[in-house]
Design an enzyme around this catalytic site. Sequence first.
Site, PDB file in Angstrom:
ATOM      1  N   GLY A 150      -7.156   8.457   9.670  1.00 47.12           N
ATOM      2  CA  GLY A 150      -5.712   8.224   9.544  1.00 47.12           C
ATOM      3  C   GLY A 150      -5.080   8.785   8.288  1.00 47.12           C
ATOM      4  N   ASN A 181       0.863   7.326   5.811  1.00 48.61           N
ATOM      5  CA  ASN A 181       2.277   6.928   5.923  1.00 48.61           C
ATOM      6  C   ASN A 181       2.514   5.734   6.850  1.00 48.61           C
ATOM      7  OD1 ASN A 181       1.643   8.574   8.101  1.00 48.61           O
ATOM      8  ND2 ASN A 181       3.679   9.486   8.203  1.00 48.61           N
ATOM      9  N   PRO A 192      -9.470   4.934   7.446  1.00 51.96           N
ATOM     10  CA  PRO A 192      -8.079   5.035   6.994  1.00 51.96           C
ATOM     11  C   PRO A 192      -7.990   5.952   5.785  1.00 51.96           C
ATOM     12  CG  PRO A 192      -9.065   2.977   6.212  1.00 51.96           C
ATOM     13  CD  PRO A 192     -10.129   3.677   7.020  1.00 51.96           C
ATOM     14  N   GLU A 214      -3.083  15.157  15.326  1.00 54.54           N
ATOM     15  CA  GLU A 214      -1.667  14.825  15.090  1.00 54.54           C
ATOM     16  C   GLU A 214      -1.343  15.311  13.682  1.00 54.54           C
ATOM     17  OE1 GLU A 214       0.472  13.605  17.182  1.00 54.54           O
ATOM     18  OE2 GLU A 214      -0.896  13.118  18.807  1.00 54.54           O
ATOM     19  N   ASP A 255       0.823  -1.220   0.000  1.00 59.27           N
ATOM     20  CA  ASP A 255       0.000   0.000   0.000  1.00 59.27           C
ATOM     21  C   ASP A 255       0.856   1.268   0.000  1.00 59.27           C
ATOM     22  OD1 ASP A 255      -2.348  -1.411   0.032  1.00 59.27           O
ATOM     23  OD2 ASP A 255      -3.136  -0.518   1.859  1.00 59.27           O
ATOM     24  N   CYS A 303       6.069  12.393   9.799  1.00 64.95           N
ATOM     25  CA  CYS A 303       5.634  13.707  10.275  1.00 64.95           C
ATOM     26  C   CYS A 303       6.695  14.415  11.124  1.00 64.95           C
ATOM     27  CB  CYS A 303       4.349  13.558  11.075  1.00 64.95           C
ATOM     28  SG  CYS A 303       4.487  12.333  12.380  1.00 64.95           S
ATOM     29  N   GLU A 359      -0.870  11.324  21.758  1.00 58.62           N
ATOM     30  CA  GLU A 359      -1.083   9.891  21.601  1.00 58.62           C
ATOM     31  C   GLU A 359      -0.029   9.182  22.436  1.00 58.62           C
ATOM     32  OE1 GLU A 359      -1.255   9.264  17.237  1.00 58.62           O
ATOM     33  OE2 GLU A 359      -3.398   9.000  17.567  1.00 58.62           O
TER      34      GLU A 359
HETATM   35  P1  NAD Z   1      -4.425  14.473   4.755  1.00 56.94           P
HETATM   36  O1  NAD Z   1      -4.716  15.587   5.677  1.00 56.94           O
HETATM   37  O2  NAD Z   1      -4.502  14.728   3.301  1.00 56.94           O
HETATM   38  O3  NAD Z   1      -5.444  13.243   5.014  1.00 56.94           O
HETATM   39  C1  NAD Z   1      -5.547  12.636   6.279  1.00 56.94           C
HETATM   40  C2  NAD Z   1      -6.886  11.944   6.387  1.00 56.94           C
HETATM   41  O4  NAD Z   1      -7.931  12.907   6.405  1.00 56.94           O
HETATM   42  C3  NAD Z   1      -7.219  11.004   5.228  1.00 56.94           C
HETATM   43  O5  NAD Z   1      -7.845   9.848   5.755  1.00 56.94           O
HETATM   44  C4  NAD Z   1      -8.185  11.829   4.403  1.00 56.94           C
HETATM   45  O6  NAD Z   1      -9.069  11.045   3.605  1.00 56.94           O
HETATM   46  C5  NAD Z   1      -8.943  12.552   5.490  1.00 56.94           C
HETATM   47  N1  NAD Z   1      -9.618  13.790   5.079  1.00 56.94           N
HETATM   48  C6  NAD Z   1      -9.373  14.590   4.017  1.00 56.94           C
HETATM   49  N2  NAD Z   1     -10.208  15.652   4.040  1.00 56.94           N
HETATM   50  C7  NAD Z   1     -10.979  15.538   5.142  1.00 56.94           C
HETATM   51  C8  NAD Z   1     -12.008  16.337   5.719  1.00 56.94           C
HETATM   52  N3  NAD Z   1     -12.408  17.482   5.173  1.00 56.94           N
HETATM   53  N4  NAD Z   1     -12.569  15.924   6.875  1.00 56.94           N
HETATM   54  C9  NAD Z   1     -12.167  14.778   7.477  1.00 56.94           C
HETATM   55  N5  NAD Z   1     -11.187  13.978   6.976  1.00 56.94           N
HETATM   56  C10 NAD Z   1     -10.606  14.354   5.811  1.00 56.94           C
HETATM   57  O7  NAD Z   1      -3.010  13.908   5.184  1.00 56.94           O
HETATM   58  P2  NAD Z   1      -2.150  12.768   4.453  1.00 56.94           P
HETATM   59  O8  NAD Z   1      -1.652  13.327   3.168  1.00 56.94           O
HETATM   60  O9  NAD Z   1      -2.909  11.502   4.445  1.00 56.94           O
HETATM   61  O10 NAD Z   1      -0.939  12.565   5.468  1.00 56.94           O
HETATM   62  C11 NAD Z   1       0.223  13.337   5.465  1.00 56.94           C
HETATM   63  C12 NAD Z   1       0.177  14.346   6.582  1.00 56.94           C
HETATM   64  O11 NAD Z   1      -0.047  13.692   7.824  1.00 56.94           O
HETATM   65  C13 NAD Z   1       1.474  15.116   6.761  1.00 56.94           C
HETATM   66  O12 NAD Z   1       1.198  16.472   6.945  1.00 56.94           O
HETATM   67  C14 NAD Z   1       2.056  14.519   8.032  1.00 56.94           C
HETATM   68  O13 NAD Z   1       2.926  15.375   8.717  1.00 56.94           O
HETATM   69  C15 NAD Z   1       0.840  14.190   8.809  1.00 56.94           C
HETATM   70  N6  NAD Z   1       1.105  13.153   9.813  1.00 56.94           N
HETATM   71  C16 NAD Z   1       1.162  13.509  11.138  1.00 56.94           C
HETATM   72  C17 NAD Z   1       1.448  12.560  12.115  1.00 56.94           C
HETATM   73  C18 NAD Z   1       1.542  12.933  13.572  1.00 56.94           C
HETATM   74  O14 NAD Z   1       1.492  12.034  14.400  1.00 56.94           O
HETATM   75  N7  NAD Z   1       1.654  14.202  13.935  1.00 56.94           N
HETATM   76  C19 NAD Z   1       1.660  11.239  11.741  1.00 56.94           C
HETATM   77  C20 NAD Z   1       1.592  10.898  10.388  1.00 56.94           C
HETATM   78  C21 NAD Z   1       1.310  11.869   9.437  1.00 56.94           C
END
Ligand code: NAD
Length: 487
Positions: free
Chosen positions: A148, A151, A175, A248, A92, A282, A461
């Site tokens: 979620g 990554n 997810p 997060e 994935d 992140c 967390e």
């Molecule tokens: P993203 O914000 O694009 O998406 C995260 C999740 O939110 C996905 O499941 C997506 O489908 C959902 N989503 C999108 N729009 C939404 C809305 N309007 N309402 C509710 N949910 C919605 O992030 P990504 O591209 O999947 O992940 C990368 C980002 O995650 C980076 O910025 C990274 O730093 C961050 N991250 C943070 C941590 C931490 O613990 N701080 C850990 C891992 C990743």
Amino acid sequence: MSIPRLQNFINGQPMANKSGETIAVENPATGEEIYHIEVADEHIREAAIESAREAFKIWSATPAVERARVLHRAAALLRERNNELAGYEVQDCGKPLQEAEAVDVVTGADVVEFFASLAPTQVGQQQDLGGDFYYTRKEPLGICAGIGAWNYPLQIACWKSAPALAAGNVMIFKPSEETPRGAVELAKLYIEAGVPAGVFNVVIGAGEVGQWLTNHASIEKISFTGEVPTGKKVVESAASTLKDVTMELGGKSPLLVFEDADISQAVSAAMLGNFFTQGEVCTNCTRVFVHESIMEAFMDELVRRTQNNIVAGDPMNPDVNFGAMISKKHQELVMSYIEKGKQEGARLVTGGTTLSPDDAPDGYFIAPTIFADCTDDMTIVKEEIFGPVMSVLAFTDEDEVIRRANDTPLGLAAGVMTQDVKRAHRVIHQLQAGICWVNSWGASPAEMPVGGYKMSGIGRENGIETLNQYTQTKSVYMGMVDLESPF
Ligand code: NAD
């Protein structure tokens, strides 16, 4: 050949949608469609809420030691299935198998185990008030939602569900649409471990399904992992029903390498914090501040090890330690940052191109990239890139580097490399970040609370305090003497 389908997992089993809407999921290391997900439609969403509501009655009334026993079984199953589950994460996410086998599933299992052990430790208090008395109960919140990022899909699902379930809540988890399999595998495994049907439901789909969760009046809490702009939307939407939130979010974390640091250790920290999971972490230390007096020695070793020790290729090959970007779109985004870095005058030292390894020629790879002579105003130094792009900056004194390190609206992580123990504490206490490492980088054990300062997040967390975030205190005043009333 027909492409397999991944269905939503509701009330203990896969459930077909009625809308017929699907989204394709690709293997980022090959560019091939590996399966289609069925997007959660109205019918699935209603079933998710209804079964969660019923399951909450059962699970919240289950004694904590029994909840602990079941969750310990889940942790053991995660460990037993480590290789199989790690393989799904590789397909994935495009990350190396050697990483997924050592980190992804294991750190998920650790957290499930940790909160399982804590479940029976939740106690209220009692205090005499001279005849009357009160006591408190730690009660679960109800239906919680987890959303979620892509990554660490299985690990994120474990980190969110473990404290929620340990405290007696139920969870509906969404997810990322790019990496949904891990959460569905976890849902199946929970059922096998004895978690009642409906306690952990998985709804799949893109942002719109997430939005439905954040708006839903029956959901008490949202735990979200993702980008800052999405996090803002989630908080705004959750405010409509005043839900509790854990956020997060992203980072632009600094690593401060002082003149007395062990240079090899500092290079290890910088490489781990920029190239592990091909830079899609992140907490990454994408701003590496190096004292000017050791810059040359630091850069020599950094460039040599980056050029010699990183093996990009088919991530299922156990010798590969560097995988593909999550998607073509993300590869293009990261490349656009690299172009900006060059245009704005950063010196490209190594990398800066896409890669086409012999055993994975169609994957979305980007070479590990290092920019030197960076300045604080450059786009690559200011914005989260979420790819293997390191910016190296020189500094001359402690106060200056602390000020520059803190000059960002983000505050997820920070690190200090020094052999001077007083300096280590003095500096780290002034850095505005929730996760700090001294002479280390990246370890995130279940026992340690993690989360962001400033715009990198809300709440934590892991660690003992997270369990509290999944409970609410009920105070019960016991009248033992007659009420005095003026009426
Ligand atoms: P993203 O914000 O694009 O998406 C995260 C999740 O939110 C996905 O499941 C997506 O489908 C959902 N989503 C999108 N729009 C939404 C809305 N309007 N309402 C509710 N949910 C919605 O992030 P990504 O591209 O999947 O992940 C990368 C980002 O995650 C980076 O910025 C990274 O730093 C961050 N991250 C943070 C941590 C931490 O613990 N701080 C850990 C891992 C990743």
